[in-house]
Every structure is written in C-alpha cells, then in structure tokens.
Scaffold this motif. Structure first.
Motif, PDB file in Angstrom:
ATOM      1  N   LEU A  99      80.868  36.555  -8.154  1.00  0.00           N
ATOM      2  CA  LEU A  99      80.497  37.356  -6.996  1.00  0.00           C
ATOM      3  C   LEU A  99      79.368  36.632  -6.265  1.00  0.00           C
ATOM      4  O   LEU A  99      78.264  36.486  -6.794  1.00  0.00           O
ATOM      5  CB  LEU A  99      80.049  38.751  -7.432  1.00  0.00           C
ATOM      6  N   VAL A 100      79.644  36.159  -5.050  1.00  0.00           N
ATOM      7  CA  VAL A 100      78.667  35.368  -4.298  1.00  0.00           C
ATOM      8  C   VAL A 100      78.591  35.877  -2.862  1.00  0.00           C
ATOM      9  O   VAL A 100      79.444  36.638  -2.400  1.00  0.00           O
ATOM     10  CB  VAL A 100      79.035  33.867  -4.300  1.00  0.00           C
ATOM     11  N   MET A 101      77.560  35.426  -2.156  1.00  0.00           N
ATOM     12  CA  MET A 101      77.381  35.789  -0.751  1.00  0.00           C
ATOM     13  C   MET A 101      77.899  34.673   0.143  1.00  0.00           C
ATOM     14  O   MET A 101      77.699  33.495  -0.131  1.00  0.00           O
ATOM     15  CB  MET A 101      75.895  36.035  -0.461  1.00  0.00           C
ATOM     16  N   LYS A 107      81.447  38.687  -1.940  1.00  0.00           N
ATOM     17  CA  LYS A 107      82.857  38.624  -2.305  1.00  0.00           C
ATOM     18  C   LYS A 107      83.052  37.811  -3.576  1.00  0.00           C
ATOM     19  O   LYS A 107      82.218  36.959  -3.917  1.00  0.00           O
ATOM     20  CB  LYS A 107      83.677  38.028  -1.169  1.00  0.00           C
ATOM     21  N   VAL A 108      84.160  38.087  -4.279  1.00  0.00           N
ATOM     22  CA  VAL A 108      84.502  37.319  -5.474  1.00  0.00           C
ATOM     23  C   VAL A 108      85.244  36.061  -5.036  1.00  0.00           C
ATOM     24  O   VAL A 108      86.253  36.136  -4.323  1.00  0.00           O
ATOM     25  CB  VAL A 108      85.375  38.143  -6.443  1.00  0.00           C
ATOM     26  N   VAL A 109      84.744  34.922  -5.466  1.00  0.00           N
ATOM     27  CA  VAL A 109      85.295  33.628  -5.060  1.00  0.00           C
ATOM     28  C   VAL A 109      85.570  32.770  -6.292  1.00  0.00           C
ATOM     29  O   VAL A 109      84.780  32.773  -7.243  1.00  0.00           O
ATOM     30  CB  VAL A 109      84.303  32.894  -4.125  1.00  0.00           C
ATOM     31  N   CYS A 110      86.694  32.062  -6.288  1.00  0.00           N
ATOM     32  CA  CYS A 110      86.984  31.087  -7.342  1.00  0.00           C
ATOM     33  C   CYS A 110      86.224  29.805  -7.031  1.00  0.00           C
ATOM     34  O   CYS A 110      86.605  29.054  -6.119  1.00  0.00           O
ATOM     35  CB  CYS A 110      88.488  30.807  -7.418  1.00  0.00           C
ATOM     36  N   ILE A 111      85.151  29.566  -7.748  1.00  0.00           N
ATOM     37  CA  ILE A 111      84.300  28.401  -7.490  1.00  0.00           C
ATOM     38  C   ILE A 111      84.850  27.192  -8.249  1.00  0.00           C
ATOM     39  O   ILE A 111      85.016  27.251  -9.471  1.00  0.00           O
ATOM     40  CB  ILE A 111      82.849  28.665  -7.931  1.00  0.00           C
ATOM     41  N   GLN A 307      75.004  23.216  -1.836  1.00  0.00           N
ATOM     42  CA  GLN A 307      74.947  24.210  -0.773  1.00  0.00           C
ATOM     43  C   GLN A 307      75.308  23.583   0.571  1.00  0.00           C
ATOM     44  O   GLN A 307      74.844  22.487   0.916  1.00  0.00           O
ATOM     45  CB  GLN A 307      73.553  24.837  -0.701  1.00  0.00           C
ATOM     46  N   SER A 308      76.164  24.279   1.322  1.00  0.00           N
ATOM     47  CA  SER A 308      76.565  23.826   2.648  1.00  0.00           C
ATOM     48  C   SER A 308      76.893  25.043   3.497  1.00  0.00           C
ATOM     49  O   SER A 308      77.224  26.116   2.958  1.00  0.00           O
ATOM     50  CB  SER A 308      77.785  22.897   2.564  1.00  0.00           C
ATOM     51  N   PRO A 309      76.840  24.918   4.845  1.00  0.00           N
ATOM     52  CA  PRO A 309      77.111  26.088   5.712  1.00  0.00           C
ATOM     53  C   PRO A 309      78.572  26.520   5.700  1.00  0.00           C
ATOM     54  O   PRO A 309      78.888  27.626   6.144  1.00  0.00           O
ATOM     55  CB  PRO A 309      76.689  25.591   7.100  1.00  0.00           C
ATOM     56  N   PRO A 312      80.360  29.220   0.240  1.00  0.00           N
ATOM     57  CA  PRO A 312      79.383  30.135  -0.367  1.00  0.00           C
ATOM     58  C   PRO A 312      78.309  29.383  -1.167  1.00  0.00           C
ATOM     59  O   PRO A 312      78.556  28.299  -1.696  1.00  0.00           O
ATOM     60  CB  PRO A 312      80.249  30.993  -1.298  1.00  0.00           C
ATOM     61  N   ASP A 313      77.155  29.988  -1.237  1.00  0.00           N
ATOM     62  CA  ASP A 313      76.046  29.439  -2.015  1.00  0.00           C
ATOM     63  C   ASP A 313      76.236  29.826  -3.487  1.00  0.00           C
ATOM     64  O   ASP A 313      76.290  31.002  -3.826  1.00  0.00           O
ATOM     65  CB  ASP A 313      74.724  29.992  -1.479  1.00  0.00           C
ATOM     66  N   VAL A 314      76.353  28.822  -4.362  1.00  0.00           N
ATOM     67  CA  VAL A 314      76.608  29.087  -5.786  1.00  0.00           C
ATOM     68  C   VAL A 314      75.395  28.766  -6.651  1.00  0.00           C
ATOM     69  O   VAL A 314      75.500  28.729  -7.878  1.00  0.00           O
ATOM     70  CB  VAL A 314      77.835  28.283  -6.275  1.00  0.00           C
ATOM     71  N   SER A 315      74.247  28.543  -6.027  1.00  0.00           N
ATOM     72  CA  SER A 315      73.071  28.095  -6.772  1.00  0.00           C
ATOM     73  C   SER A 315      72.602  29.109  -7.814  1.00  0.00           C
ATOM     74  O   SER A 315      71.968  28.734  -8.801  1.00  0.00           O
ATOM     75  CB  SER A 315      71.926  27.772  -5.804  1.00  0.00           C
ATOM     76  N   ASN A 316      72.935  30.391  -7.621  1.00  0.00           N
ATOM     77  CA  ASN A 316      72.466  31.418  -8.554  1.00  0.00           C
ATOM     78  C   ASN A 316      73.465  31.761  -9.653  1.00  0.00           C
ATOM     79  O   ASN A 316      73.196  32.647 -10.473  1.00  0.00           O
ATOM     80  CB  ASN A 316      72.114  32.698  -7.781  1.00  0.00           C
TER      81      ASN A 316
END
Length: 333
Positions: A99-101, A107-111, A307-309, A312-316
């Motif tokens: 779950l990321v922003m 939203k839930v995203v497959c990273i 991280q890129s525009p 999604p940001d996955v740093s957390n």
C-alpha cells in the motif's frame, strides 16, 4: 500614313519601355530551428525488465510495467566503485504488493524488486513451489517451469556474437513460457507459476525446518477436518487433545485416533529433520575448498526502484527479506 497615328504608336512604345516588370514573389524564409539533442540510451537501462518477476500472477504483469520505475541504482551498481562492479552476478526479479501513495492517492501496487546474487556459479538450478493452499512443498528443476539462467548482453555489446564475447558477468533468470499459450495450460499448472520461489540451499546454515519442532495437523474428522499446529517440545499431547474436545473442534470418540495420528506426524517430521541434517553434513564433507569459499563469500543485494515523479514512492516499504530460501539480503538499495 497619318502623323497622329504614328505619334500614338511611338507613345505606346515608350510607355511599354518605361513600364516596370512585376515584382517577384519572395518565399518566406524558414525559421532556423535549434539543434535537437537525444539522450543516449543507458547501457543497462532495460536490465530490470529482462529479469522475470518470479511468483507474480500472470494477470498482474501488465500492472507492474504501467509505471516508469527507475532502477538507475541497479545500473550504477555495475559502474566503477559500485557494489557489483567487475563481479559475476545472477539476477532474478519478484514483486511485492504494498500500500503506497501516488499522486495523492493511496493504492495497492505490485512493486518490482530485483535481487542480485554475487557468485562464481549459479546459486541454484531449482525452483520452490509452495503456498498455503498446497499440502506440501515441491523443489523441482527450474527448467520444468521453463526458467533458466541466461546471459544478459549490455547494449554496447549487442553487435558482438554471443559466442565471441570473452566472458559473461551478468546472468538473468528468464522464463520462456509464452503468455499467449497460457489458455492451453491446466489450472494446476498455471497456478504453479504464482507459487514459484527462487530456491537456494545454503549448506553452512541450518534450515528452518531442521530447527522446527512444529507439525501441521490436518486430521480428517467428521463433519469437518481439524486444522492445528502441534509442537512436540512445548505441547503435551493429552492436554492438547482435551482442549480441542473442550472447544468442540474434535469429538470425544475420536480422541485416541487423533492422538495416534499426531504421533505419526511427529515421527515423520523428526525423521525429515534428521535426514536434512545428515544430507547437509554430507554435502559439506564432499564439497571442494573452492566451492566452500564461494558459499561463504556469496552476497545478496536487493534493489528497489528509486524515487521518481512517474512512479509511487516505495522508500517506506523496503524490506531486507527476500524469501524463505534466501532469507535476508546483505544490503538493500
């Protein structure tokens, strides 16, 4: 001829001589455009996409690639002073639903994640197949699932013939199963791909199963089976069974049969643990010093997109855990 006529003719000739020719239409000059510059394609820009995301559901693959994930950290790792520079590396992919922003929405995203194994030889030629729905774990040759380690040729070397390249330093785990043929597969075969995990056996580390004193119990009782876990070191069988009867999970007339069932499962588990320890000791005894050294110096690196525009940001949500076979990565990037 009359003079008036002659004068008139001469006047016409003069007027024709003095008449200016029509001005030529000038074409508007084209604006001089500034030279257009194209950014050179990075040498390893598609590396992360070439690694098959093992264990990802087929219908989720397209969602993985809909974002412009940036794996420049993986590319930089192969540059001078990078953690993978000049080393033989085996790469495999996987995905982690989180779950990321993204753009103000949760939203839930497959990273997508890429795991790099630094090793002089392939870490394994097997795949583990396991899930909560399956009764038992399978360890099978990865070629049965149409997977294999193949050399990755960087862009700068694409013009060279594969057999002429002096040495390959980067290998990727690739799957040759065509998506167009999935509809012809049986459901069980199709589901196997979703339960796949890259397998790794570290002979110098005792397996979790060797240390476990728990057994999974699925007792075929009526009207419904009994699901439970029994720990032969912590649980006392008589008390354990009485509690199940008290909670109406087991009928009293099945008490003795249930106890015998549990004892048999415990014997099987202890035997499996003993055989696993013996197999590991034998493998170490028969291993060459070179192979021992390779296992001891093997390193795992886990790469998340930076991280890129456009993604999604996955740093957390980063985690060092790879899977139950590989355990934790030595470094997360």
């Amino acid at each position: 001829m009359r003079k008036g006529t002659k004068r008139k003719t001469s006047q016409e000739q003069v007027s024709k001589k003095t008449e200016r020719p029509p001005a030529k239409r000038t074409k508007p000059s084209k604006p001089v455009s500034e030279p257009e510059y194209f950014q050179d394609q990075r040498n390893l820009v598609n590396l992360w996409k070439e690694t098959f995301p093992v264990g990802t559901e087929w219908d989720q693959l397209d969602t993985v690639y809909k974002f412009k994930w940036d794996f420049s950290n993986l590319e930089n790792a192969f540059e001078e002073d990078g953690v993978l520079h000049g080393k033989k590396v085996y790469l495999f992919g996987c995905t982690e639903p989180q779950l990321v922003m993204f753009k103000g929405e949760s939203k839930v995203v497959c990273i997508p994640v890429v795991v790099a194994v630094v090793s002089p030889f392939p870490p394994s030629d097997k795949i583990g197949i396991n899930s909560v729905q399956r009764e038992s774990e399978e360890i099978i040759p990865m070629k049965q699932m149409k997977m294999d380690w193949v050399p990755y040729i960087p862009l700068e070397d694409r013009d060279s013939q594969v057999d002429r390249l002096k040495s390959h330093q980067i290998f990727i785990l690739r799957c040759n199963q065509r998506r167009s043929a999935l509809k012809h597969l049986k459901l069980d075969r199709l589901k196997k791909y979703e339960y796949c995990l890259p397998y790794f056996y570290q002979p110098f580390k005792e397996d979790e199963l060797e240390q476990s004193t728990e057994v999974q119990i699925i007792y075929p009782a009526e009207p419904k089976p009994v699901f439970c876990e029994f720990d032969w070191e912590l649980d006392e069988l008589e008390e354990f069974t009485d509690k199940l009867i008290e909670e109406e999970e087991l009928s009293g007339d099945q008490k003795d049969a249930f106890k015998e069932f549990v004892k048999e499962k415990v014997r099987e588990a202890k035997k499996a643990n003993r055989e696993a320890r013996e197999a590991r000791k034998k493998a170490i005894a028969e291993m060459s010093e070179e192979t021992k050294s390779a296992f001891e110096t093997m390193r795992f690196y886990k790469f998340y997109p930076v991280q890129s525009p456009d993604a999604p940001d996955v740093s957390n949500v980063k985690s060092p855990f790879i899977n139950r076979y590989y355990g934790k990565a030595h470094e997360v990037l």
